[in-house]
Design a protein around this motif. Structure first.
Motif, short mmCIF file in Angstrom:
data_model
loop_
_atom_site.label_atom_id
_atom_site.label_comp_id
_atom_site.label_asym_id
_atom_site.label_seq_id
_atom_site.Cartn_x
_atom_site.Cartn_y
_atom_site.Cartn_z
N UNK A 1 0.86 -1.19 0.00
CA UNK A 1 0.00 0.00 0.00
C UNK A 1 0.89 1.24 0.00
N UNK A 2 0.32 2.39 -0.34
CA UNK A 2 1.12 3.62 -0.38
C UNK A 2 1.06 4.42 0.92
N UNK A 3 0.24 4.00 1.89
CA UNK A 3 0.05 4.81 3.09
C UNK A 3 -0.67 3.94 4.12
N UNK A 4 -0.57 4.35 5.39
CA UNK A 4 -1.36 3.70 6.43
C UNK A 4 -2.28 4.75 7.05
N UNK A 5 -3.56 4.42 7.16
CA UNK A 5 -4.56 5.36 7.67
C UNK A 5 -5.34 4.69 8.79
N UNK A 6 -5.70 5.48 9.78
CA UNK A 6 -6.52 4.94 10.88
C UNK A 6 -7.58 5.97 11.26
N UNK A 7 -8.80 5.50 11.47
CA UNK A 7 -9.84 6.35 12.03
C UNK A 7 -10.34 5.68 13.30
N UNK A 8 -10.74 6.49 14.28
CA UNK A 8 -11.21 5.94 15.55
C UNK A 8 -12.32 6.82 16.09
N UNK A 9 -13.38 6.19 16.56
CA UNK A 9 -14.46 6.97 17.17
C UNK A 9 -15.31 6.09 18.08
N UNK A 10 -15.72 6.64 19.21
CA UNK A 10 -16.66 5.91 20.08
C UNK A 10 -18.05 5.81 19.42
N UNK A 11 -18.29 6.61 18.39
CA UNK A 11 -19.63 6.66 17.78
C UNK A 11 -19.81 5.66 16.64
N UNK A 12 -18.75 4.99 16.22
CA UNK A 12 -18.85 4.15 15.03
C UNK A 12 -19.65 2.88 15.25
N UNK A 13 -20.57 2.62 14.34
CA UNK A 13 -21.17 1.31 14.14
C UNK A 13 -20.60 0.80 12.82
N UNK A 14 -20.59 -0.51 12.63
CA UNK A 14 -19.98 -1.06 11.42
C UNK A 14 -21.05 -1.77 10.59
N UNK A 15 -21.13 -1.40 9.32
CA UNK A 15 -22.06 -2.06 8.38
C UNK A 15 -21.22 -2.78 7.34
N UNK A 16 -21.55 -4.02 7.08
CA UNK A 16 -20.66 -4.89 6.30
C UNK A 16 -21.38 -5.49 5.11
N UNK A 17 -20.62 -5.74 4.04
CA UNK A 17 -21.13 -6.37 2.83
C UNK A 17 -20.01 -7.24 2.27
N UNK B 1 -14.52 -7.96 1.27
CA UNK B 1 -15.38 -7.52 2.36
C UNK B 1 -15.39 -6.00 2.40
N UNK B 2 -16.59 -5.43 2.30
CA UNK B 2 -16.75 -3.98 2.35
C UNK B 2 -17.31 -3.62 3.72
N UNK B 3 -16.74 -2.60 4.34
CA UNK B 3 -17.27 -2.16 5.63
C UNK B 3 -17.46 -0.65 5.62
N UNK B 4 -18.49 -0.20 6.30
CA UNK B 4 -18.70 1.23 6.49
C UNK B 4 -18.78 1.51 7.99
N UNK B 5 -17.85 2.32 8.48
CA UNK B 5 -17.82 2.72 9.90
C UNK B 5 -18.46 4.11 9.97
N UNK B 6 -19.63 4.17 10.58
CA UNK B 6 -20.27 5.49 10.70
C UNK B 6 -21.26 5.45 11.87
N UNK B 7 -22.01 6.52 11.99
CA UNK B 7 -22.97 6.61 13.09
C UNK B 7 -24.23 5.85 12.74
#
Ligand code: ZN
Length: 512
Positions: A270-286, A292-298
């Motif tokens: 990969x060209x970079x490493x990225x991280x997001x973090x939140x107490x508010x995230x729910x994960x939706x998966x497909x 595997x596709x995931x969406x981390x959001x409220x």
């Protein structure tokens, strides 16, 4: 990167698009914040790194399971990239979610054909509104005295003895980051705001060595900030347990210790490493065709996230068919308070919260555009500061192809009108598409790179013939996968397919 201009969701039944003219976000440069950056970057009190030293060998990649993050047909690239930089990083995220300490060891091999007397690394937090303080910088275990420049965003490590082509060294260092608590600079790519930590480019990153030598400059506010080679990352994140983490690559282990959690990621190439973090995230998966596709959001944005995952799944199919298969087994989306509509990272995409709200006109085009960057920016890299058209104009053209394949000619016409709209807002001026970001005003950057640059590919297709054009895009992606593309490489690839001279067309549209 996709910034707000006028991106309607294409309504194929409507003859007029409810195009929403929006005010482009004016980014105020908090110059004062930059003035407060001190030039003293030595960190006195940081504990010694707890990481195991990396042995100076090319067999490092084989000690980890990077193959599981790639679909089978790409796994042979692990041998081809055995000289790529290998990062071992530990991040410790404080309970406040905006103080981050870390340590890093890089196994670096000279892949150039000249000997190198120094190695240059980028310290992006120092020009993204935050502060990154370095300590304990060593080459092969020996303390070195580095130099800093470009507003402390460039760390130059002089080498005790120059390294010859194919020769390797180990660099190690500690760092301490204060993450900005606003999204004012560079669209807020690096920020703790709105209860979300967006940790972008938050480790010392090896700069690219190319025909210019070490290629590093301060990125303008309008564009993306990085230019990076393919690398491998093993990253351990120690963070408060309350936060849900989303990191590049695959999560390979997880441990809970009271109120803290330790999560390990393997990402690469990969060209970079990225991280997001939140107490508010729910994960939706497909799960779609082995990815595997995931969406981390409220939670309340679930409907938008589910629609986004549908669009992403279709985008992977369309671009996989038209260009090359998507390389990884995962693609993660996170919602953040960024001022951009979306920002691309390898195998990850940040989407601004607001466009996930019901009936937002920007969501579909933004998801297609950012997904297209997995081919144009990540798989085939480019100098995002000097050749922004090679990823942004191509991602816009890919989005046009998405709307064509998904909705037929009505979808194609609808999205083309948004491209034409961007260009017409600067009076259809014939400003070249192939300029560096810094040569455009904000309006020109939108009109030329996101509008005219995408329309160029339609002219190119017309001149080459549809069949030759389609072979050209495939060959450009497949022959330059994992490497860096340039304007000349792209032109040569097109000319090879049509057996024609495209110099005049490139003179009319691309060249300065
Ligand atoms: Zn983009």
């Amino acid at each position: 990167m996709f910034a707000q201009d006028s991106y309607p969701r294409i309504n194929i039944m409507a003859t007029s698009h409810n195009e929403k003219d929006t005010v482009k976000k004016v980014l105020v440069l908090p110059i004062i914040a930059l003035l407060f950056l001190t030039s003293c970057l030595h960190l006195e009190s940081q504990a010694e790194s707890t990481l195991e030293p990396i042995p100076p060998t090319l067999s490092l990649i084989g000690q980890f399971d990077f193959g599981s993050g790639l679909i089978p047909e790409y796994r042979s690239v692990l041998q081809d990239l055995s000289d790529a930089s290998f990062y071992s990083i530990e991040f410790i995220i404080a309970d406040d979610l905006y103080h981050v300490t870390g340590s890093e060891t890089i196994h670096y091999t000279n892949t150039e054909n000249v000997s190198l007397h120094e190695v240059q690394l980028r310290l992006f937090p120092n020009i993204l509104g935050g502060k990154m303080v370095m300590g304990h910088i060593k080459e092969n275990g020996n303390v070195v005295t580095p130099r800093y420049s470009l507003n402390n965003s460039l760390l130059v490590i002089p080498l005790e003895r120059s390294i010859e082509p194919k020769e390797s060294i180990t660099l190690s260092m500690d760092f301490d980051i204060t993450v900005p608590q606003s999204v004012d600079l560079n669209y807020g790519v690096l920020a703790y705001a709105d209860n979300v930590l967006a940790l972008a480019h938050a480790y010392p990153m090896i700069a690219v060595y190319d025909e210019e030598g070490w290629n590093a400059e301060i990125p303008p506010q309008t564009g993306d900030v990085t230019y990076a080679d393919m690398s491998f990352f093993v990253v351990t994140v120690d963070a408060p347990k309350k936060a849900t983490l989303a990191g590049s690559g695959r999560e390979v282990s997880r441990q809970d210790n009271g109120g803290r959690q330790t999560v390990r990621y393997e990402a690469g190439p990969v060209r970079d490493f990225y991280l997001a973090a939140s107490p508010d995230y729910e994960v939706f998966t497909r799960a779609v065709n082995g990815v595997t596709l995931r969406f981390y959001t409220r939670d309340y944005l679930q409907a938008g996230a589910e629609f986004a995952l549908d669009v992403a799944a279709r985008s992977l199919e369309i671009f996989g068919e038209r260009y090359a298969p998507y390389p990884y087994t995962e693609l993660d989306f996170v919602s953040t308070p960024t001022h951009a509509l979306g920002i691309e990272y390898p195998g990850m995409i940040a989407i601004t919260h607001s466009i996930l709200e019901p009936d937002n006109n920007y969501l579909e085009a933004t998801i297609a555009h950012e997904t297209a960057h997995q081919w144009f920016y990540n798989l085939v890299g480019n100098d995002q500061l000097d050749d922004p058209w090679l990823d942004e104009s191509l991602a816009q053209f890919a989005t046009l192809q998405y709307f064509t394949d998904e909705y037929g000619s009505a979808g194609e016409d609808g999205f083309r009108s948004t491209l034409a709209g961007r260009w017409s807002r600067i009076g259809n001026e014939n400003i070249p598409v192939g300029l560096p970001v810094q040569d455009y005003s904000g309006a020109e950057y939108s009109g030329i790179i996101y509008g005219r640059g995408a329309l160029f590919f339609e002219s190119l297709r017309e001149q080459m013939g549809r069949e030759a054009f389609e072979s050209f895009i495939k060959s450009y992606v497949q022959n330059n996968a994992w490497n860096i593309g340039t304007t000349e490489i792209l032109k040569t690839a097109a000319e090879a397919q049509c057996g024609c001279d495209l110099s005049d067309l490139f003179k009319d549209w691309i060249y300065p």
